[in-house]
Every structure is written in structure tokens, then in C-alpha cells.
Design an enzyme around this catalytic site. Structure first.
Site, PDB file in Angstrom:
ATOM      1  N   ASP A 110       0.775  -1.234   0.100  1.00  0.00           N
ATOM      2  CA  ASP A 110      -0.036  -0.076   0.101  1.00  0.00           C
ATOM      3  C   ASP A 110       1.121   1.342  -0.122  1.00  0.00           C
ATOM      4  O   ASP A 110       0.342   2.405  -0.465  1.00  0.00           O
ATOM      5  CB  ASP A 110      -0.979  -0.058   1.170  1.00  0.00           C
ATOM      6  CG  ASP A 110      -1.940  -1.101   0.983  1.00  0.00           C
ATOM      7  OD1 ASP A 110      -1.552  -2.282   1.569  1.00  0.00           O
ATOM      8  OD2 ASP A 110      -2.876  -0.983   0.597  1.00  0.00           O
ATOM      9  N   ASN A 168       2.029  -3.017   4.241  1.00  0.00           N
ATOM     10  CA  ASN A 168       0.943  -4.133   3.342  1.00  0.00           C
ATOM     11  C   ASN A 168       0.265  -4.421   4.596  1.00  0.00           C
ATOM     12  O   ASN A 168       0.212  -4.119   5.726  1.00  0.00           O
ATOM     13  CB  ASN A 168       1.548  -4.961   2.756  1.00  0.00           C
ATOM     14  CG  ASN A 168       0.556  -5.454   1.797  1.00  0.00           C
ATOM     15  OD1 ASN A 168       0.144  -4.702   1.080  1.00  0.00           O
ATOM     16  ND2 ASN A 168       0.660  -7.276   1.803  1.00  0.00           N
ATOM     17  N   LYS A 169      -0.754  -5.177   3.967  1.00  0.00           N
ATOM     18  CA  LYS A 169      -1.925  -5.515   5.059  1.00  0.00           C
ATOM     19  C   LYS A 169      -1.514  -6.420   6.257  1.00  0.00           C
ATOM     20  O   LYS A 169      -0.411  -7.023   5.972  1.00  0.00           O
ATOM     21  CB  LYS A 169      -2.689  -6.623   4.391  1.00  0.00           C
ATOM     22  CG  LYS A 169      -4.128  -7.257   4.923  1.00  0.00           C
ATOM     23  CD  LYS A 169      -4.847  -6.189   5.704  1.00  0.00           C
ATOM     24  CE  LYS A 169      -5.506  -5.093   4.584  1.00  0.00           C
ATOM     25  NZ  LYS A 169      -5.993  -3.830   5.423  1.00  0.00           N
TER      26      LYS A 169
HETATM   27  O1  MRU Z   1      -7.440  -2.830   3.402  1.00  0.00           O
HETATM   28  P1  MRU Z   1      -7.380  -3.241   2.100  1.00  0.00           P
HETATM   29  O2  MRU Z   1      -8.041  -4.267   1.609  1.00  0.00           O
HETATM   30  O3  MRU Z   1      -7.592  -1.847   1.068  1.00  0.00           O
HETATM   31  O4  MRU Z   1      -5.850  -3.364   1.973  1.00  0.00           O
HETATM   32  C1  MRU Z   1      -5.100  -3.321   0.825  1.00  0.00           C
HETATM   33  C2  MRU Z   1      -4.717  -4.718   0.382  1.00  0.00           C
HETATM   34  O5  MRU Z   1      -5.690  -5.665  -0.016  1.00  0.00           O
HETATM   35  C3  MRU Z   1      -3.378  -5.106   0.636  1.00  0.00           C
HETATM   36  O6  MRU Z   1      -2.852  -4.285   1.827  1.00  0.00           O
HETATM   37  C4  MRU Z   1      -2.771  -5.332  -0.445  1.00  0.00           C
HETATM   38  O7  MRU Z   1      -1.943  -6.644  -0.422  1.00  0.00           O
HETATM   39  C5  MRU Z   1      -2.072  -4.331  -1.184  1.00  0.00           C
HETATM   40  S1  MRU Z   1      -3.413  -3.318  -2.195  1.00  0.00           S
HETATM   41  C6  MRU Z   1      -2.657  -3.581  -3.702  1.00  0.00           C
END
Ligand code: MRU
Length: 370
Positions: free
Chosen positions: A246, A257-258
Site C-alpha cells: 500500500d 501492506n496488510k
Molecule cells: O484494507 P485493504 O483491503 O484496502 O488493503 C489493501 C490490500 O488489499 C493489501 O494490503 C494489498 O496487499 C495491497 S493493495 C494492492
């Protein structure tokens, strides 16, 4: 990508724009995988809300939604005063930028639109340029994902099992995706491989969205519990990890990232398994100096305490609506949405311009900086 609806394959983009009605059109990700439906936002405030409540989510997709939402807000302005138009545009920008703080793509996307708009000398011209630039951002997002697919597919060999976390698939972008793009390209090349999708609690984007995407594309996969990766790596059942991000800091090579990505990177390093992060250029933050400065979104505790889905009687609930309380009724939860993986755990970034080590990233991509 293609979605099969009532037995018929149709192509959809995650985010698009209805210029005639000045509406942003989104695949409603709150109700997938049990219902496929499009949502439309009537003004920039609704677009910001759709980003906040995760009707649209994923770095590139919220980038495109913000670009279109910015154009939507600018196009709704009535009047000829440039000064009042600029004040209005700033309000639109701030509202959309504040919807979700961790991903940098929305801000990068809107800056790109604002730069193009600055060439317009009248309100009308600026409004036209805003839509043109938002469309360009969306097209570029697709091109970047396609390039990532071509480069990333070279890392995939017959017989591999690859782990991915959360959803950095086509639902997280305008189309194609980043972490999943190499899968689609490798599949087109006839390679045989298997994908493991981390469930990705608490919102379960892996179980809900990545698994749905892969099923739609016919890619062999299993959903695994978030805690299973260590065990599977230890038994030699995972050969590579690819995730999205992100926000990636050009200055340090850190990647937000998540939540749970950092844990998987530590496990991968321990087991000497290559750990790649796939990103378009809009995910790069060129300014920030430390991963500790990345704003980490703190989400509603109900995501941790409750569950949503489809009951055996066919009744559906979706995140944000009535839920089944799973946790102890008197307990509260902490719910940080993202974590930051340090560069020493990242084998390489798969970008549209090449695969680079974290330390090389800034130098290799400098010339592409918008
Ligand atoms: O909270 P989200 O679903 O918007 O989070 C983003 C994601 O899905 C992840 O962090 C993802 O790996 C990166 S976004 C391409």
C-alpha cells in the site's frame, strides 16, 4: 478481468467512470463473493465514503477511485471564478485523501490529476483535463499491472506453490492486479503451479476476494488460515511468496501492506524462501524517510470480534452490517490494518520497469517519478 455471471463470461473493471452522469462506478467489494454487483457514487463525498467503508479497496483501486472522485468533484463545480474553483478542488482533494490513510496511491493519483489540470486556463478546461487525467491514471494502472504480470511470471516455474497475502489482485486495481498478475500470465503460458491464499483476518480479503478471483480465472488454489504459513514453509510446501503493498518508501525500501505481511516475511526469511512485493509506480512514496512515519489505519473492532458471510439458509450479511458475535461479549479488540516490512526481508520488488532489490529501487525508478 472476466467474471462468469449466469453462465456468461463478461469483462469488468474494478473502477470506471460514467462521464454522462458524473458517477464513479465500482464493483461492490463489500458484498463479494456471494453477490456480484456494481455500485455508483453520485458525488465526491459518496466516493470518499465508498473508499472509507471499503466498497472499493486495495491500493491501486482506491487510487483510481480517488482520481475519478477528484475529477467528479471538480466537474460538479458551477461557476467561472478560478479562485473559487481552486478552493473547491482543494476541499475535494482533502476529503478523498482523508478517506484511508495508509495507501499512498490516492494522493499520488490526485496529484497526477491536479498537475494535468494546472495546464487549463479556464474552469471548463480544468474540468475537462481532470477527467482526461483520471482516465490516464486508470489506463496506466492497467498497463503497469500487465507489465508486472509479464516480469513476475518469469519467477514462476512448474510445480511451484506460491503464497499470497490479502488481495493484491485485479479487485485491488483497475484490472489485472499486481501480486496475482504473474499468476494470470504464468497460466496463459501454460505453467502448472498452485496458489495458497492467506485467509487474511480480520476482513478476510484472501478468503473472500483473492480466492474468488482465482476461482473465476480457474487458477488452482487453497485458502489457508493465517497461522498456517510457518508450518507449511517448514514442511517445504511453499516455494515463493508474492504480496502487494500500500506504500513503499523509495528512501528506505520499507513496504506497508496488510497486517500479517511482516510476519510472513520473517517466516520466509527464516526458511530461505524468496519474498517478493509487486507494485505499480503509484505505490511509491518518494518523500517519507522512515516506515515508522507511515500512518497505520486503526479499523473498527467489530472486524475482529465478529463474522459476516452467508448462512446455510442463504441469508447474507456483509462487513459493516449485522454480524455474528464470535468473541467474548465483554472483550474489546485492537485492529491495526497494516504493518511495515523492512527491506532486509524483501527479496525484490516486482515493478512495471523491472524486478529490483529494495536498495536499488529509488535509483532504478527515479527517471519514472511523476
Ligand atoms: O484494507 P485493504 O483491503 O484496502 O488493503 C489493501 C490490500 O488489499 C493489501 O494490503 C494489498 O496487499 C495491497 S493493495 C494492492
Amino acid at each position: 478481468m472476466n467474471v462468469t455471471l449466469r453462465g456468461r463470461k463478461q469483462h469488468f473493471r474494478t473502477v470506471s467512470f460514467d462521464a454522462e452522469h458524473n458517477r464513479v462506478v465500482l464493483i461492490d467489494q463489500k458484498i463479494l463473493p456471494h453477490t456480484f454487483s456494481l455500485a455508483e457514487t453520485e458525488d465526491f463525498r459518496q466516493t470518499a465514503l465508498a473508499i472509507k467503508d471499503m466498497t472499493v479497496r486495495g491500493a491501486g483501486a482506491i487510487g483510481a477511485a480517488a482520481a475519478y472522485g477528484f475529477a467528479q468533484g471538480c466537474r460538479a463545480f458551477r461557476g467561472k471564478s478560478l479562485e473559487r474553483f481552486e478552493a473547491h478542488a482543494q476541499k475535494v482533494f482533502d476529503t478523498l485523501a482523508g478517506a484511508r490513510p495508509t495507501a499512498v496511491d490516492p494522493v499520488n493519483a490526485m496529484k497526477q490529476v491536479r498537475n494535468v489540470m494546472s495546464q487549463g486556463e479556464t474552469v471548463q478546461k480544468k474540468q475537462d483535463l481532470a477527467l482526461l487525467a483520471a482516465n490516464l491514471f486508470a489506463e496506466e494502472d492497467v498497463e503497469h499491472c500487465q507489465a508486472i504480470g509479464r516480469l513476475g511470471a518469469e519467477l514462476i516455474h512448474d510445480g511451484m506453490t506460491i503464497l499470497t497475502h490479502c488481495n493484491a489482485g485485479w479487485l485491488a486495481f483497475v484490472d489485472v492486479g499486481t501480486a496475482t498478475a504473474p499468476f494470470y500470465e504464468a497460466q496463459a503460458q501454460g505453467k502448472q503451479f498452485h496458489v495458497l491464499c492467506d485467509e487474511t483476518r480480520p476482513r478476510s480479503q484472501g478468503a473472500i476476494l483473492t480466492a474468488w478471483e482465482l476461482a473465476q480465472q480457474g487458477i488452482p488454489h487453497h485458502i489457508i488460515p493465517d497461522n498456517a504459513a510457518g508450518h507449511l514453509m517448514q514442511r517445504g510446501k511453499i516455494q515463493m511468496v508474492i504480496t502487494g503493498a500500500d506504500r513503499v518508501l523509495a528512501k528506505t525500501g520499507e513496504a506497508a501492506n496488510k497486517i500479517g505481511t511482516f510476519t510472513k516475511a520473517v517466516l520466509a526469511k527464516y526458511h530461505k524462501i524468496p519474498f517478493y512485493i509487486a507494485i505499480p509506480l503509484s505505490t511509491i512514496d518518494w518523500e517519507m524517510k522512515s516506515g515508522m512515519d507511515i500512518p497505520i489505519e486503526e479499523r473498527n473492532e467489530n472486524e475482529v470480534l465478529c463474522a459476516w458471510g452467508k448462512l446455510q439458509n442463504g441469508k447474507k450479511t456483509s462487513a459493516g452490517s449485522a454480524c455474528v458475535r464470535v468473541a467474548n461479549p465483554t472483550s474489546h479488540a485492537l485492529n491495526p490494518g497494516f504493518d511495515v516490512t523492512p527491506p532486509e526481508l524483501i527479496t525484490g520488488f516486482i515493478t512495471p520497469k523491472g524486478i529490483f532489490k529494495p536498495k536499488e529501487l529509488a535509483a532504478k525508478l527515479k527517471k519514472f517519478r511523476a
